[in-house]
Design a protein around this motif. Structure first.
Motif, PDB file in Angstrom:
ATOM      1  N   GLN A 116      89.862  70.938 104.244  1.00 36.30           N
ATOM      2  CA  GLN A 116      90.806  70.098 103.513  1.00 36.30           C
ATOM      3  C   GLN A 116      90.447  68.608 103.599  1.00 36.30           C
ATOM      4  OE1 GLN A 116      93.741  71.396 101.713  1.00 36.30           O
ATOM      5  NE2 GLN A 116      92.359  73.147 101.925  1.00 36.30           N
ATOM      6  N   TYR A 117      89.158  68.323 103.567  1.00 36.39           N
ATOM      7  CA  TYR A 117      88.777  66.920 103.761  1.00 36.39           C
ATOM      8  C   TYR A 117      89.259  66.029 102.616  1.00 36.39           C
ATOM      9  CZ  TYR A 117      84.651  67.319 100.597  1.00 36.39           C
ATOM     10  OH  TYR A 117      83.804  67.488  99.533  1.00 36.39           O
ATOM     11  N   GLN A 118      89.500  66.624 101.452  1.00 33.84           N
ATOM     12  CA  GLN A 118      90.034  65.816 100.356  1.00 33.84           C
ATOM     13  C   GLN A 118      91.449  65.328 100.670  1.00 33.84           C
ATOM     14  OE1 GLN A 118      89.678  69.035 100.337  1.00 33.84           O
ATOM     15  NE2 GLN A 118      91.352  70.074  99.260  1.00 33.84           N
ATOM     16  N   VAL A 119      92.206  66.116 101.420  1.00 35.04           N
ATOM     17  CA  VAL A 119      93.557  65.712 101.820  1.00 35.04           C
ATOM     18  C   VAL A 119      93.484  64.593 102.857  1.00 35.04           C
ATOM     19  CG1 VAL A 119      95.738  66.492 102.829  1.00 35.04           C
ATOM     20  CG2 VAL A 119      94.424  68.029 101.340  1.00 35.04           C
ATOM     21  N   HIS A 120      92.606  64.754 103.831  1.00 35.19           N
ATOM     22  CA  HIS A 120      92.438  63.708 104.849  1.00 35.19           C
ATOM     23  C   HIS A 120      91.981  62.400 104.211  1.00 35.19           C
ATOM     24  CE1 HIS A 120      92.974  67.013 107.513  1.00 35.19           C
ATOM     25  NE2 HIS A 120      91.736  67.480 107.415  1.00 35.19           N
ATOM     26  N   GLY A 121      91.024  62.518 103.284  1.00 29.93           N
ATOM     27  CA  GLY A 121      90.501  61.323 102.633  1.00 29.93           C
ATOM     28  C   GLY A 121      91.566  60.591 101.835  1.00 29.93           C
ATOM     29  N   ALA A 122      92.390  61.348 101.116  1.00 30.48           N
ATOM     30  CA  ALA A 122      93.454  60.729 100.332  1.00 30.48           C
ATOM     31  C   ALA A 122      94.435  59.989 101.237  1.00 30.48           C
ATOM     32  CB  ALA A 122      94.179  61.792  99.510  1.00 30.48           C
ATOM     33  N   TYR A 123      94.746  60.588 102.389  1.00 31.21           N
ATOM     34  CA  TYR A 123      95.681  59.949 103.330  1.00 31.21           C
ATOM     35  C   TYR A 123      95.095  58.628 103.846  1.00 31.21           C
ATOM     36  CZ  TYR A 123      98.942  59.228 107.145  1.00 31.21           C
ATOM     37  OH  TYR A 123      99.885  58.678 107.980  1.00 31.21           O
ATOM     38  N   THR A 171      92.257  65.164  94.472  1.00 30.80           N
ATOM     39  CA  THR A 171      92.121  66.226  93.467  1.00 30.80           C
ATOM     40  C   THR A 171      90.676  66.497  93.065  1.00 30.80           C
ATOM     41  OG1 THR A 171      92.460  64.606  91.680  1.00 30.80           O
ATOM     42  CG2 THR A 171      94.417  65.754  92.519  1.00 30.80           C
ATOM     43  N   HIS A 172      89.705  65.963  93.798  1.00 28.85           N
ATOM     44  CA  HIS A 172      88.316  66.121  93.348  1.00 28.85           C
ATOM     45  C   HIS A 172      87.744  67.507  93.664  1.00 28.85           C
ATOM     46  CE1 HIS A 172      86.749  65.454  97.490  1.00 28.85           C
ATOM     47  NE2 HIS A 172      85.651  66.002  97.030  1.00 28.85           N
ATOM     48  N   ARG A 173      88.453  68.300  94.435  1.00 27.07           N
ATOM     49  CA  ARG A 173      88.000  69.659  94.753  1.00 27.07           C
ATOM     50  C   ARG A 173      89.208  70.538  95.079  1.00 27.07           C
ATOM     51  NH1 ARG A 173      87.484  70.582 100.519  1.00 27.07           N
ATOM     52  NH2 ARG A 173      85.696  71.967 100.253  1.00 27.07           N
ATOM     53  N   ARG A 174      88.968  71.839  95.081  1.00 30.91           N
ATOM     54  CA  ARG A 174      90.014  72.816  95.392  1.00 30.91           C
ATOM     55  C   ARG A 174      91.161  72.740  94.372  1.00 30.91           C
ATOM     56  NH1 ARG A 174      87.136  76.150  98.657  1.00 30.91           N
ATOM     57  NH2 ARG A 174      86.427  75.102 100.563  1.00 30.91           N
ATOM     58  N   ARG A 175      92.285  73.305  94.772  1.00 29.86           N
ATOM     59  CA  ARG A 175      93.432  73.385  93.869  1.00 29.86           C
ATOM     60  C   ARG A 175      94.095  72.021  93.711  1.00 29.86           C
ATOM     61  NH1 ARG A 175      98.988  74.877  94.315  1.00 29.86           N
ATOM     62  NH2 ARG A 175      98.838  74.983  96.584  1.00 29.86           N
ATOM     63  N   ALA A 216      94.684  58.268  85.314  1.00 28.03           N
ATOM     64  CA  ALA A 216      94.419  58.909  86.601  1.00 28.03           C
ATOM     65  C   ALA A 216      94.004  60.363  86.420  1.00 28.03           C
ATOM     66  CB  ALA A 216      95.644  58.809  87.505  1.00 28.03           C
ATOM     67  N   ARG A 217      94.727  61.093  85.593  1.00 27.85           N
ATOM     68  CA  ARG A 217      94.400  62.509  85.392  1.00 27.85           C
ATOM     69  C   ARG A 217      93.042  62.667  84.719  1.00 27.85           C
ATOM     70  NH1 ARG A 217     100.355  63.273  83.784  1.00 27.85           N
ATOM     71  NH2 ARG A 217     101.298  64.227  85.631  1.00 27.85           N
ATOM     72  N   ARG A 218      92.745  61.834  83.744  1.00 29.31           N
ATOM     73  CA  ARG A 218      91.468  61.925  83.051  1.00 29.31           C
ATOM     74  C   ARG A 218      90.312  61.521  83.969  1.00 29.31           C
ATOM     75  NH1 ARG A 218      93.645  59.579  77.169  1.00 29.31           N
ATOM     76  NH2 ARG A 218      94.991  61.387  76.767  1.00 29.31           N
ATOM     77  N   SER A 219      90.520  60.481  84.764  1.00 26.58           N
ATOM     78  CA  SER A 219      89.485  60.076  85.728  1.00 26.58           C
ATOM     79  C   SER A 219      89.273  61.149  86.788  1.00 26.58           C
ATOM     80  CB  SER A 219      89.879  58.753  86.392  1.00 26.58           C
ATOM     81  OG  SER A 219      89.984  57.719  85.430  1.00 26.58           O
ATOM     82  N   ALA A 220      90.370  61.808  87.183  1.00 28.10           N
ATOM     83  CA  ALA A 220      90.258  62.893  88.163  1.00 28.10           C
ATOM     84  C   ALA A 220      89.391  64.023  87.630  1.00 28.10           C
ATOM     85  CB  ALA A 220      91.651  63.408  88.530  1.00 28.10           C
ATOM     86  N   ALA A 221      89.534  64.327  86.354  1.00 29.00           N
ATOM     87  CA  ALA A 221      88.709  65.374  85.749  1.00 29.00           C
ATOM     88  C   ALA A 221      87.235  64.995  85.793  1.00 29.00           C
ATOM     89  CB  ALA A 221      89.154  65.620  84.311  1.00 29.00           C
ATOM     90  N   LEU A 222      86.929  63.742  85.493  1.00 32.34           N
ATOM     91  CA  LEU A 222      85.536  63.290  85.515  1.00 32.34           C
ATOM     92  C   LEU A 222      84.952  63.349  86.920  1.00 32.34           C
ATOM     93  CD1 LEU A 222      85.817  60.201  83.116  1.00 32.34           C
ATOM     94  CD2 LEU A 222      85.153  62.554  82.562  1.00 32.34           C
ATOM     95  N   LEU A 223      85.754  62.955  87.919  1.00 29.84           N
ATOM     96  CA  LEU A 223      85.260  63.002  89.296  1.00 29.84           C
ATOM     97  C   LEU A 223      85.056  64.447  89.742  1.00 29.84           C
ATOM     98  CD1 LEU A 223      84.468  61.541  91.871  1.00 29.84           C
ATOM     99  CD2 LEU A 223      86.880  61.536  92.545  1.00 29.84           C
ATOM    100  N   ARG A 224      85.960  65.332  89.372  1.00 27.03           N
ATOM    101  CA  ARG A 224      85.808  66.756  89.727  1.00 27.03           C
ATOM    102  C   ARG A 224      84.492  67.310  89.188  1.00 27.03           C
ATOM    103  NH1 ARG A 224      90.006  69.969  91.644  1.00 27.03           N
ATOM    104  NH2 ARG A 224      88.892  71.821  90.906  1.00 27.03           N
ATOM    105  N   ILE A 225      84.211  67.036  87.919  1.00 27.77           N
ATOM    106  CA  ILE A 225      82.999  67.559  87.298  1.00 27.77           C
ATOM    107  C   ILE A 225      81.765  66.975  87.975  1.00 27.77           C
ATOM    108  CG2 ILE A 225      81.663  67.649  85.151  1.00 27.77           C
ATOM    109  CD1 ILE A 225      84.401  67.514  83.672  1.00 27.77           C
ATOM    110  N   ALA A 226      81.770  65.670  88.239  1.00 25.19           N
ATOM    111  CA  ALA A 226      80.623  65.031  88.878  1.00 25.19           C
ATOM    112  C   ALA A 226      80.391  65.581  90.283  1.00 25.19           C
ATOM    113  CB  ALA A 226      80.831  63.521  88.929  1.00 25.19           C
ATOM    114  N   ALA A 227      81.459  65.729  91.057  1.00 29.99           N
ATOM    115  CA  ALA A 227      81.325  66.257  92.416  1.00 29.99           C
ATOM    116  C   ALA A 227      80.841  67.703  92.390  1.00 29.99           C
ATOM    117  CB  ALA A 227      82.662  66.150  93.146  1.00 29.99           C
ATOM    118  N   LEU A 228      81.310  68.463  91.436  1.00 28.85           N
ATOM    119  CA  LEU A 228      80.908  69.864  91.328  1.00 28.85           C
ATOM    120  C   LEU A 228      79.426  69.981  90.985  1.00 28.85           C
ATOM    121  CD1 LEU A 228      81.928  72.779  91.408  1.00 28.85           C
ATOM    122  CD2 LEU A 228      82.460  72.585  88.978  1.00 28.85           C
TER     123      LEU A 228
END
Length: 511
Positions: free
Chosen positions: A387-394, A418-422, A439-451
Motif C-alpha cells: 500500500q505504498y501509494q497510501v503511505h505516499g499520499a499521506y 490513485t496511481h496504482r491498485r483500486r 485531478a481525475r484526468r491527470s490521475a488517469a495519465l499518471l496511472r497509464i505512465a506508471a503502468l
C-alpha cells in the motif's frame, strides 16, 4: 526536465505590462495588492484593505457566524470587481488561519470563490511564514550574509521567521493573534494587571517551544510585519518614545498607558486607529511575550507583509525560479526516491499529457502537478511496499512543503494515492469542485505512465499515442513491442475496469 521544458509552451511567460493581483484573506483584514510587471519589476498600482474580522465569527465548533460570513463575501465581491479583467492565472488569493480552523472550509470557500471570481487557496502556517518573509525581504533588502528575525502578528496566528537573503531558514506559526488573544484573555472587556500577567505568561509559553533554537541561530536585526506591529510602532511614535520602531523600553510604557484605561472601550492610545482599539490589547500581549522570549531590544517595522510576498512568489512561479521545484527535489532526496524510475514515469506522463491537453482543456498548472506527482509517486516506498501509494499520499498531504498550498498538496496526494491498485471513491474528496476534472484526468495519465514502466525497463516505448474523445481514452501501442511484454499486456487488459472509477472509459489499440 527536458520534456517538462518543452511542454512549458502551454503557458505564456510574464510580459511587460501584465497585471498581477494578490489577495490575503487574513483573520483580521482582507488585503488586495494589484501590480504591473514593468521592465522586469513589480510596480504596485492599487491597494485595497477592508477590516473583516473573520476570526470574530469563529465559534468553538469550527463554524463561522452568518454576519461575519456575509461581511467577508461582500468584501470579496468588491475585490472581484477590481480584478475582473486580470486573467485567473495572474491572480492568487490565499486564506490563512481562520479558514484553516473551519470544520468545513468548503462551505465558506465555495461562495467566497464565487464572490471573488477566482479560486482561493488555503495555506499552512509555515507557508504563510515563508511568504511573509519574502515580502519583507523584497521591501527591505537584506544585507549580504546577515540573518534577520521577522515577526508577524495577525488576527488569529503569529508567524516567526529567521531568514537569510530571500530565503527563510526557520519558520514557525503559533495559534496566538491579536483577535484570538484579546477574546481569550479580555473577552469581557476588562483590563487588569493580573489578567495581563497571566496572558503574557501563557502566550510566552508558546514562543518558548522554539525560542532557544532561534536564539542559538541568532539574527542581526528584528523586523515586525503586518498591521498589529505597524499600529504599535505608530503608538510608540505618537507617544514620542521612538520614531516608529518598537523597543524594549517603549513597550512597557505603551502597556501601562493601555492598562490605565481599565476597559477595552476606554482605550485611548495616541496614534491608534478606531478600528484597532478593540483588538490592540491582544496584539500588545503577543508582542510583549515575543520580546521576552527572544530577548529583543529593538524591532523595526516593515510596510510589507504576506500579500507582497505572494506577488514575488508569483514571479518565481512564472519564471525559472519556482520555489516548488526545490521542495520536490528535497522530498526526492529525503525519501530516497529512485530518480531514474521517477524520470521515466514523468517523461511518459508528459508525452501523454501533450497529446490530450487540448481536448481535455488541461493547462500548464495541471502539467506541473502531473510532473511532480510522477516524481513523487513512489515516495511511500520509504515506509513500506504494501500500500505504498497510501503511505505516499499521506506524506504529501500532511507535510509542510514550501511553496505549496493545501489544495495543491491535496491534488498531488490524490494523484499519488490513485496511481496504482483500486481507486477509492474518497480519494478526491478533499479537493474543491473546480479541481476535480483536472485531478481525475491527470490521475488517469499518471496511472497509464506508471503502468507502462512497471518493469522499470529503461528501453524507450517505440509508439505511444493517446487520444481523448470526451471521457474516452484510446491508447495505441506497437503490437510487436507489447507481445514481448506479457505481464504488461495482462496489466493493460485489466486497467479499463480500474480506471473506470475515474469516470473514464479506457481502451487499448495495438497494430
Amino acid at each position: 526536465m527536458d520534456a517538462l521544458a518543452r511542454a512549458g509552451t502551454l503557458t505564456s511567460p510574464l510580459r511587460d505590462g501584465d497585471m498581477l493581483a494578490a489577495i490575503d484573506l487574513g483573520s483580521n483584514s482582507f488585503h488586495m495588492v494589484v501590480a504591473s510587471y514593468t521592465l522586469g519589476q513589480l510596480r504596485i498600482v492599487d491597494r485595497l484593505r477592508e477590516t473583516v474580522r473573520l476570526a470574530e465569527g469563529l465559534d468553538g465548533k469550527g463554524g463561522l457566524s452568518a454576519d461575519v460570513r456575509q461581511r467577508a463575501l461582500t468584501c470579496l465581491a468588491r475585490f472581484g470587481q477590481r480584478i475582473r479583467e486580470i486573467p485567473p492565472h495572474r491572480v492568487r488569493a490565499l486564506a490563512t488561519n481562520t479558514v484553516r480552523l473551519l470544520a468545513s472550509p468548503q462551505s465558506f470557500l465555495v461562495p467566497a470563490e464565487t464572490a471573488l471570481g477566482h479560486g482561493i487557496e488555503v495555506i499552512s502556517g509555515r507557508e504563510e511564514a515563508r511568504l511573509i518573509y519574502l515580502g519583507v525581504a523584497h521591501a527591505q533588502r537584506p544585507r549580504p550574509g546577515s540573518l534577520r528575525l521577522v515577526i508577524d502578528i495577525g488576527g488569529g496566528s503569529t508567524e516567526c521567521i529567521i531568514g537569510r537573503g530571500f530565503q527563510a531558514v526557520e519558520r514557525e506559526s503559533l495559534q496566538v493573534g491579536c483577535i484570538a488573544t484579546t477574546r481569550r484573555f479580555f473577552g469581557n472587556g476588562r483590563l487588569s494587571r493580573r489578567k495581563w500577567s497571566e496572558a503574557v505568561i501563557e502566550v510566552g509559553a508558546e514562543f518558548q517551544q522554539f525560542a532557544n533554537t532561534y536564539r542559538a541561530l541568532g539574527w542581526n536585526e528584528a523586523i515586525g510585519a503586518s498591521g498589529t506591529n505597524k499600529a504599535i510602532g505608530e503608538i510608540c511614535a505618537a507617544m514620542k518614545l521612538t520614531k516608529g520602531a518598537v523597543t524594549a523600553e517603549a513597550l512597557p510604557q505603551v502597556r501601562e498607558r493601555l492598562l490605565r484605561a481599565g476597559h477595552i472601550d476606554d482605550i485611548d492610545l495616541p496614534g491608534l486607529s478606531a478600528d484597532r482599539r478593540s483588538i490592540i490589547a491582544g496584539g500588545i500581549v503577543v508582542l510583549e511575550a515575543a520580546f521576552a522570549a527572544f530577548g529583543l531590544v529593538r524591532m523595526a517595522v516593515s510596510k510589507a507583509a504576506m500579500r507582497e510576498g505572494v506577488l514575488y512568489d508569483m514571479l518565481g512561479r512564472g519564471g525559472e525560479h519556482d520555489p516548488r521545484e526545490a521542495s520536490i527535489l528535497a522530498l526526492t532526496q529525503r525519501y530516497g526516491i529512485d530518480v531514474a524510475q521517477a524520470a521515466r514515469v514523468e517523461t511518459t506522463a508528459i508525452r501523454l499529457f501533450e497529446q490530450v491537453a487540448p481536448a481535455w482543456r488541461l493547462d500548464h498548472d495541471d502539467l506541473l502537478m502531473l510532473a511532480w506527482a510522477a516524481r513523487l509517486h513512489e515516495v511511500g516506498l520509504a515506509i513500506a511496499h504494501s500500500q505504498y501509494q497510501v503511505h505516499g499520499a499521506y506524506v504529501i498531504e500532511h507535510s509542510d512543503i514550501a511553496g505549496f498550498s493545501r489544495q495543491e498538496q491535496q491534488f498531488l496526494a490524490a494523484l499519488v494515492r490513485t496511481h496504482r491498485r483500486r481507486i477509492h471513491k474518497s480519494a478526491f474528496d478533499a479537493l474543491p469542485d473546480r479541481l476535480l476534472d483536472a485531478a481525475r484526468r491527470s490521475a488517469a495519465l499518471l496511472r497509464i505512465a506508471a503502468l507502462l514502466h512497471r518493469a522499470r525497463d529503461a528501453d524507450e516505448i517505440p509508439r505511444l499515442e493517446l487520444e481523448a474523445d470526451g471521457m474516452r481514452l484510446t491508447l495505441r501501442l506497437e503490437r510487436r513491442w507489447l507481445e514481448m511484454r506479457p505481464l504488461l499486456r495482462a496489466d493493460l487488459e485489466s486497467e479499463p475496469t480500474a480506471i473506470a472509477a475515474l469516470g473514464i472509459q479506457f481502451e487499448i489499440a495495438v497494430d
